[in-house]
Scaffold this active site. Sequence first.
Site, PDB file in Angstrom:
ATOM      1  N   ARG A 136       0.849  -1.192   0.000  1.00 41.28           N
ATOM      2  CA  ARG A 136       0.000   0.000   0.000  1.00 41.28           C
ATOM      3  C   ARG A 136       0.882   1.237   0.000  1.00 41.28           C
ATOM      4  O   ARG A 136       2.020   1.214   0.493  1.00 41.28           O
ATOM      5  CB  ARG A 136      -0.903   0.015   1.234  1.00 41.28           C
ATOM      6  CG  ARG A 136      -1.801  -1.204   1.389  1.00 41.28           C
ATOM      7  CD  ARG A 136      -2.577  -1.127   2.697  1.00 41.28           C
ATOM      8  NE  ARG A 136      -3.478  -2.268   2.890  1.00 41.28           N
ATOM      9  CZ  ARG A 136      -3.162  -3.376   3.556  1.00 41.28           C
ATOM     10  NH1 ARG A 136      -1.954  -3.488   4.105  1.00 41.28           N
ATOM     11  NH2 ARG A 136      -4.023  -4.359   3.690  1.00 41.28           N
TER      12      ARG A 136
ATOM     13  N   LYS B 143      -1.665  -2.314   8.134  1.00 42.42           N
ATOM     14  CA  LYS B 143      -2.796  -1.816   8.916  1.00 42.42           C
ATOM     15  C   LYS B 143      -2.746  -2.399  10.326  1.00 42.42           C
ATOM     16  O   LYS B 143      -2.372  -3.554  10.512  1.00 42.42           O
ATOM     17  CB  LYS B 143      -4.118  -2.194   8.237  1.00 42.42           C
ATOM     18  CG  LYS B 143      -4.379  -1.428   6.937  1.00 42.42           C
ATOM     19  CD  LYS B 143      -5.752  -1.740   6.385  1.00 42.42           C
ATOM     20  CE  LYS B 143      -6.049  -0.898   5.150  1.00 42.42           C
ATOM     21  NZ  LYS B 143      -7.400  -1.170   4.613  1.00 42.42           N
TER      22      LYS B 143
ATOM     23  N   HIS C 130      -2.698   2.405  -5.802  1.00 39.68           N
ATOM     24  CA  HIS C 130      -3.427   1.152  -5.578  1.00 39.68           C
ATOM     25  C   HIS C 130      -3.511   0.320  -6.851  1.00 39.68           C
ATOM     26  O   HIS C 130      -3.678  -0.896  -6.788  1.00 39.68           O
ATOM     27  CB  HIS C 130      -4.829   1.441  -5.057  1.00 39.68           C
ATOM     28  CG  HIS C 130      -5.488   0.243  -4.449  1.00 39.68           C
ATOM     29  ND1 HIS C 130      -5.152  -0.242  -3.196  1.00 39.68           N
ATOM     30  CD2 HIS C 130      -6.435  -0.607  -4.928  1.00 39.68           C
ATOM     31  CE1 HIS C 130      -5.876  -1.312  -2.935  1.00 39.68           C
ATOM     32  NE2 HIS C 130      -6.654  -1.561  -3.958  1.00 39.68           N
TER      33      HIS C 130
ATOM     34  N   ARG D  66      -0.815  -2.197  -6.854  1.00 41.49           N
ATOM     35  CA  ARG D  66      -1.132  -3.292  -5.925  1.00 41.49           C
ATOM     36  C   ARG D  66      -2.085  -4.278  -6.580  1.00 41.49           C
ATOM     37  O   ARG D  66      -1.892  -5.498  -6.511  1.00 41.49           O
ATOM     38  CB  ARG D  66      -1.748  -2.694  -4.657  1.00 41.49           C
ATOM     39  CG  ARG D  66      -2.142  -3.675  -3.570  1.00 41.49           C
ATOM     40  CD  ARG D  66      -2.539  -2.881  -2.326  1.00 41.49           C
ATOM     41  NE  ARG D  66      -3.172  -3.676  -1.291  1.00 41.49           N
ATOM     42  CZ  ARG D  66      -2.542  -4.395  -0.390  1.00 41.49           C
ATOM     43  NH1 ARG D  66      -1.222  -4.465  -0.407  1.00 41.49           N
ATOM     44  NH2 ARG D  66      -3.195  -5.070   0.550  1.00 41.49           N
TER      45      ARG D  66
ATOM     46  N   HIS E 211      -3.683  -9.034   3.741  1.00 45.34           N
ATOM     47  CA  HIS E 211      -5.121  -9.034   3.967  1.00 45.34           C
ATOM     48  C   HIS E 211      -5.471  -9.923   5.164  1.00 45.34           C
ATOM     49  O   HIS E 211      -4.938 -11.026   5.294  1.00 45.34           O
ATOM     50  CB  HIS E 211      -5.866  -9.569   2.735  1.00 45.34           C
ATOM     51  CG  HIS E 211      -5.885  -8.597   1.596  1.00 45.34           C
ATOM     52  ND1 HIS E 211      -6.014  -8.995   0.282  1.00 45.34           N
ATOM     53  CD2 HIS E 211      -5.797  -7.242   1.568  1.00 45.34           C
ATOM     54  CE1 HIS E 211      -6.002  -7.930  -0.501  1.00 45.34           C
ATOM     55  NE2 HIS E 211      -5.875  -6.865   0.260  1.00 45.34           N
TER      56      HIS E 211
ATOM     57  N   TYR F 231      -9.634  -9.642  -6.003  1.00 47.13           N
ATOM     58  CA  TYR F 231      -8.669  -9.429  -7.079  1.00 47.13           C
ATOM     59  C   TYR F 231      -8.793 -10.488  -8.165  1.00 47.13           C
ATOM     60  O   TYR F 231      -8.383 -10.284  -9.297  1.00 47.13           O
ATOM     61  CB  TYR F 231      -7.247  -9.430  -6.514  1.00 47.13           C
ATOM     62  CG  TYR F 231      -6.928  -8.203  -5.698  1.00 47.13           C
ATOM     63  CD1 TYR F 231      -6.468  -7.040  -6.308  1.00 47.13           C
ATOM     64  CD2 TYR F 231      -7.092  -8.195  -4.322  1.00 47.13           C
ATOM     65  CE1 TYR F 231      -6.182  -5.910  -5.563  1.00 47.13           C
ATOM     66  CE2 TYR F 231      -6.805  -7.070  -3.570  1.00 47.13           C
ATOM     67  CZ  TYR F 231      -6.354  -5.932  -4.196  1.00 47.13           C
ATOM     68  OH  TYR F 231      -6.076  -4.817  -3.459  1.00 47.13           O
TER      69      TYR F 231
END
Length: 324
Positions: free
Chosen positions: A182, A206, A272, A275, A298, A307
Amino acid sequence: MVGNHTVESMLKAMQNTLNAHQLKRLKGVLSANLAVETNTVEDNENKNLLNSFLTAKELEGCSERTLKYYESTLAHYIRETSAPLTQVDTEQLRAYLTDYQDTHVVGKVTIDNIRRILATFFSWLEDEDYIVKSPARKIRRVKAPVRVKEIISDEDMERLRDGCETIRDLAMIDLLSSTGMRVGELVKLNRTSINMGERECIVQGKGNKERKAYFDARAKLHLEEYLRERNDDNPALFVGLCGNHARISICSVENRLRSLGKKLQLPRVHPHKFRRTMATNAINRGMPVEQVQKLLGHVKIETTMEYALVSQSNVKASHRRYLG
């Protein structure tokens, strides 16, 4: 909290002192002033709850960008609602979402993002015992049409590389495209985060969770060249090109890529997209989804599976192989 009962008590106490006309005027003055006081108290309570929520989310490790998104979305809701947050019901939330969609002319994805933030906020109020039950529980996810999202083709990726005017930008593009990290993770990288020998780096994702990301030989060569040219002592991996060479910001990366895309007349170039392109290429080339999930950081594999919808080229090839 003051209200009609208080006003009526005051009027009753004064009825033997004032005449009917004076009582009527007094009632008007009291009602107006007490209403203002009540609204002020409610506004302060709402703001205090919002600040407490943001503080809690910050402690949980939410990024500054996420916190700003929470704050702007919830502050708008608080400005638009007339009810104290502890008294909001499901119908009021539904009405707000419907009105927002009509007045702002936004898509279902945006409305669902607002719904999700409201649900998170009211669930927190419930967990903290400010309310008995979240009014957002009964509001279902807003279904949006699944669109085929664009990726960067191999040809356009080479155009982007050739179009870079600085080795820093070239190193950034190579790192984004090979790791799939990211943009928020990219700008947090330090020089010490990089292991050139193993072609890997430690990424802070994150929730401040760390993971390893891997880059290719081309990214390694361009990173080494970029770092050799640096004459500052900033520990950040990527810094500004002029001034005090401060750590580069998310907005700077986004603006740089957008400008490069416009110069080359390429559609919507943003971090993004690199990514998504990396994940799509990995899935199309047969990498197990569980491994792609780990690379991208994730939490839920369902997020990674989105995706798999990006490109149908692998479906077409399989059809020709097995059915054509």
